[in-house]
Design a protein around this motif. Structure first.
Motif, PDB file in Angstrom:
ATOM      1  N   GLN A   1      42.332  39.312  35.107  1.00  0.00           N
ATOM      2  CA  GLN A   1      42.402  37.877  35.441  1.00  0.00           C
ATOM      3  C   GLN A   1      43.584  37.238  34.721  1.00  0.00           C
ATOM      4  O   GLN A   1      44.335  36.444  35.297  1.00  0.00           O
ATOM      5  CB  GLN A   1      41.111  37.177  35.034  1.00  0.00           C
ATOM      6  N   ALA A   2      43.740  37.596  33.424  1.00  0.00           N
ATOM      7  CA  ALA A   2      44.840  37.020  32.640  1.00  0.00           C
ATOM      8  C   ALA A   2      46.189  37.395  33.246  1.00  0.00           C
ATOM      9  O   ALA A   2      47.136  36.610  33.220  1.00  0.00           O
ATOM     10  CB  ALA A   2      44.762  37.502  31.195  1.00  0.00           C
ATOM     11  N   LEU A   3      46.263  38.602  33.817  1.00  0.00           N
ATOM     12  CA  LEU A   3      47.531  39.049  34.391  1.00  0.00           C
ATOM     13  C   LEU A   3      47.807  38.418  35.755  1.00  0.00           C
ATOM     14  O   LEU A   3      48.858  38.642  36.342  1.00  0.00           O
ATOM     15  CB  LEU A   3      47.542  40.571  34.513  1.00  0.00           C
ATOM     16  N   GLY A   4      46.833  37.668  36.267  1.00  0.00           N
ATOM     17  CA  GLY A   4      47.091  36.930  37.507  1.00  0.00           C
ATOM     18  C   GLY A   4      46.292  37.385  38.703  1.00  0.00           C
ATOM     19  O   GLY A   4      46.609  37.023  39.840  1.00  0.00           O
ATOM     20  N   MET A   5      45.276  38.203  38.480  1.00  0.00           N
ATOM     21  CA  MET A   5      44.445  38.617  39.611  1.00  0.00           C
ATOM     22  C   MET A   5      43.499  37.475  39.952  1.00  0.00           C
ATOM     23  O   MET A   5      42.775  37.004  39.070  1.00  0.00           O
ATOM     24  CB  MET A   5      43.647  39.865  39.233  1.00  0.00           C
TER      25      MET A   5
ATOM     26  N   LEU B   1      44.869  30.184  30.757  1.00  0.00           N
ATOM     27  CA  LEU B   1      43.631  30.960  30.617  1.00  0.00           C
ATOM     28  C   LEU B   1      42.474  30.025  30.290  1.00  0.00           C
ATOM     29  O   LEU B   1      41.320  30.331  30.555  1.00  0.00           O
ATOM     30  CB  LEU B   1      43.766  32.001  29.492  1.00  0.00           C
TER      31      LEU B   1
ATOM     32  N   ALA C   1      45.515  31.448  38.489  1.00  0.00           N
ATOM     33  CA  ALA C   1      45.773  32.895  38.535  1.00  0.00           C
ATOM     34  C   ALA C   1      47.154  33.149  39.131  1.00  0.00           C
ATOM     35  O   ALA C   1      47.918  33.975  38.616  1.00  0.00           O
ATOM     36  CB  ALA C   1      44.700  33.579  39.371  1.00  0.00           C
TER      37      ALA C   1
END
Lengths: 403, 235
Positions: free
Chosen positions: A299-303, B56, B80
């Protein structure tokens, strides 16, 4: 995504193998048991249709209410003959079918006298292999009589002996004559051996003064399940004065049995799946629970949450597909060696009461396999949505904080 | 050009009956190509600020602007997308996906973005070479040292050309040599590619690499100096 799903699946080999084994056995049970049940019902239906006989019958409109000689029909005209010679018709025949009394020197019995065309009767389903003694009829004028083994036993008569057949002509006069028994047949169901006696069509027409009239025209196609696709053309050709009915309208018991069987197969598949689904959901919940941190990272990586959902569902789908493949192969592998039939003669009498014979032939149908596979995939993905949805809703900061 | 602007950020956390202040009216502007260190003791708000800047976590109040986009007003999906396209993350504990190789970990972000396979492969090989991991592309994280894993994480963070790289205690689990190598890599990337770095740390050796040092305490910024100002003050 596929690579990730595949590798995630094998992170915990033992758990995945156990789950795959459960899906495989479950799918095998669905398909194998369905094949056995389908085989049994097919047999019951074939026997039932053979009793009728024919998948489609043409009668006088009053015949079903009063199956007497008075409600006969003429032999097929040009139009009907053309329809009966179409590609969809595998075989057809015409018969006189009347109630009669058969008497030997020892006993008398009520029977159904069938005046048949021997060649077309064989084509439509009478098996020459069922003749245990003597021979079958040779032509429409054959005046010999073919009776069932059980009837011969009851009448205490045998091949070559004479018996008397008594019935009524259209004017309600008694019509009787002596016949020599030229053949004795054995049927899958002993009750049939007692009921039907065969002689030549023209012999009966002469005896009952029917000229060219018959009681019924019976027709069969390639598959009793596909009757609805071709019987309307026959119905149209037969005309409004005659009643053309498919087997499922003639014998509603048989048709409801088929419908019940279809319903039962679906219920059976769903019940097996429900047992499986607990394992499947548990596996996915554990897989998600073990990877909370990793899901947070993705999620943090953008998923997007929807992609997390898709990722978990993809893992579930892979698990289901592998299990389905193995289950299908196993089911086919166990049904094929049993194609020659399973001897269940130990319970034959009980089976006969249900209209089935003592050899059970498993029937592996593509539709049943497709149904089992579709149910497993559809419900499998559906039950996987909950763990996948929970994973997609993780808060990334909280998830990243979990080791 | 401004990389990110934070205005009056406030964030509180509930811990039992107690309310803890994570951020209190924090305002900073970080320019493109900046190399910023956030320092301060544990609980000072460094990670909370970093999480807010990275989308986040959402602040209770205040504004975060990347370009013309207000992060604090975006939904989960849009956040996201913002993280995917504009922000790179380097975490304390490497945080690589264990079932993927070094190359696949680097490609992960590009794959989510929908970059074609050929381009992904060429860019990942190039970036892994740049961070000194040539020949180790097909190793899984378990087959790499801590320093090497962190280099993979850096490669993953910068491969998508983000506007901003946020690093939370990136050297905390590394030995001295690996720490200094990683920081030199950051400096090099900042210098050659003009990548903006914001690094949360309480490691004094890391702070020495910063162009700008922001000190935090109890959720507030207590000082915001350039390296020259610090050096002058130290003399």
């Amino acid at each position: 995504m596929l690579t990730l799903a595949w590798r995630n699946l094998w992170r915990n080999h033992r758990r995945t193998v156990i789950m795959l084994a459960a899906i495989t056995v479950g799918v095998w049970a669905m398909i194998f048991m369905t094949a056995l049940m389908r085989g049994m019902v097919d047999d019951m239906l074939h026997n039932g249709i053979r009793n009728l006989p024919g998948e489609v019958q043409i009668h006088n409109r009053a015949y079903r209410d009063d199956p007497s000689i008075n409600n006969s029909i003429p032999a097929p005209d040009k139009n009907l003959l053309k329809a009966l010679q179409s590609d969809t018709v595998k075989a057809w025949t015409q018969r006189v079918r009347v109630p009669a009394v058969i008497s030997s020197e020892r006993d008398s019995r009520g029977v159904t006298l069938l005046g048949v065309e021997p060649q077309s009767e064989v084509k439509i389903g009478f098996s020459l292999d069922s003749i245990s003694e003597g021979r079958f009829l040779s032509d429409n004028n054959d005046d010999g009589l073919v009776i069932g083994a059980r009837l011969a036993e009851r009448l205490e008569t045998r091949l070559g002996k004479r018996v008397v057949i008594m019935s009524q002509d259209p004017k309600n006069n008694i019509a009787e004559r002596g016949f020599r028994i030229i053949g004795i047949y054995k049927a899958k169901l002993a009750s049939l051996e007692e009921r039907y006696v065969y002689t030549g069509l023209e012999t009966v027409q002469t005896l009952l003064k029917m000229k060219n009239r018959v009681s019924e025209i019976a027709i069969t196609g390639e598959d009793y399940r596909n009757v609805s696709s071709w019987y309307p053309a026959i119905e149209k050709a037969a005309g409004k004065n005659m009643q053309t009915l498919p087997w499922y309208q003639i014998d509603t018991y048989l048709s409801s049995m088929l419908k019940m069987m279809d319903g039962f197969v679906l219920v059976w598949i769903i019940v097996v799946f429900l047992a499986l689904s607990f394992g499947l959901v548990n596996t996915l919940v554990m897989a998600v629970f073990e990877r909370v941190h990793e899901i947070g990272l993705m999620q943090a990586l953008g998923m997007r949450p929807s992609m997390i959902l898709y990722q978990i569902l993809l893992e579930s789908l892979l698990l289901l597909i592998i299990g389905l493949l193995a289950g299908n192969v196993l089911a086919i592998g166990t049904v094929i060696p049993l194609q020659d039939g399973i001897d269940i003669s130990a319970v034959a009498e009980g089976m006969e009461m249900m209209g089935s014979s003592s050899i059970l032939y498993p029937a592996l149908k593509l539709n049943d396999m497709l149904l089992a596979n579709t149910v497993v995939i559809f419900l499998g993905v559906l039950t996987s949505i909950l763990p996948a949805w929970r994973a997609a809703r993780f808060d990334p900061v909280e998830a990243l904080g979990k080791e | 050009m401004t990389a990110i602007v934070c205005k009056d950020l406030c964030k509180t956390f509930q811990q039992g009956d107690e309310i803890i202040t994570g951020l209190e009216n924090v305002s900073i502007t970080i320019e493109e190509g900046d190399f910023v260190c956030l320092s301060g003791p544990s609980g000072s708000g460094k990670t909370t600020l970093l999480n807010a800047m990275g989308g986040l976590d959402t602040p209770d109040s205040g504004q975060i602007l990347i370009g013309n986009t207000r992060l604090d007003q975006l939904g989960k999906g849009a956040l996201a997308d913002m993280r995917l396209n504009k922000i790179g993350f380097v975490f304390q504990s490497y945080n690589l996906i264990p079932v993927l190789t070094a190359r696949e970990n680097v490609e992960f972000v590009m794959q989510v973005r929908g970059v074609p396979a050929k381009e992904r492969a060429s860019r990942s090989f190039k970036i892994l070479k740049e961070v000194g991991l040539q020949g180790m592309e097909n190793r899984r994280p378990a087959q790499l040292s801590g320093g090497q894993q962190q280099r993979v994480a850096v490669a993953r963070a910068i491969v998508g050309h983000p506007a901003l790289v946020l690093a939370d205690e990136p050297t905390a689990n590394l030995d001295t040599l690996s720490s200094s190598q990683l920081m030199e890599l950051f400096v090099e990337l900042n210098h050659h590619h003009n990548i903006t770095f914001v690094i949360a740390t309480h490691d004094v050796r890391v702070m020495r690499y910063a162009k700008r040092l922001i000190k935090m305490q109890d959720g507030k910024i207590i000082s915001d100096d350039t390296q020259e100002q610090i050096n002058t003050r130290d003399k």
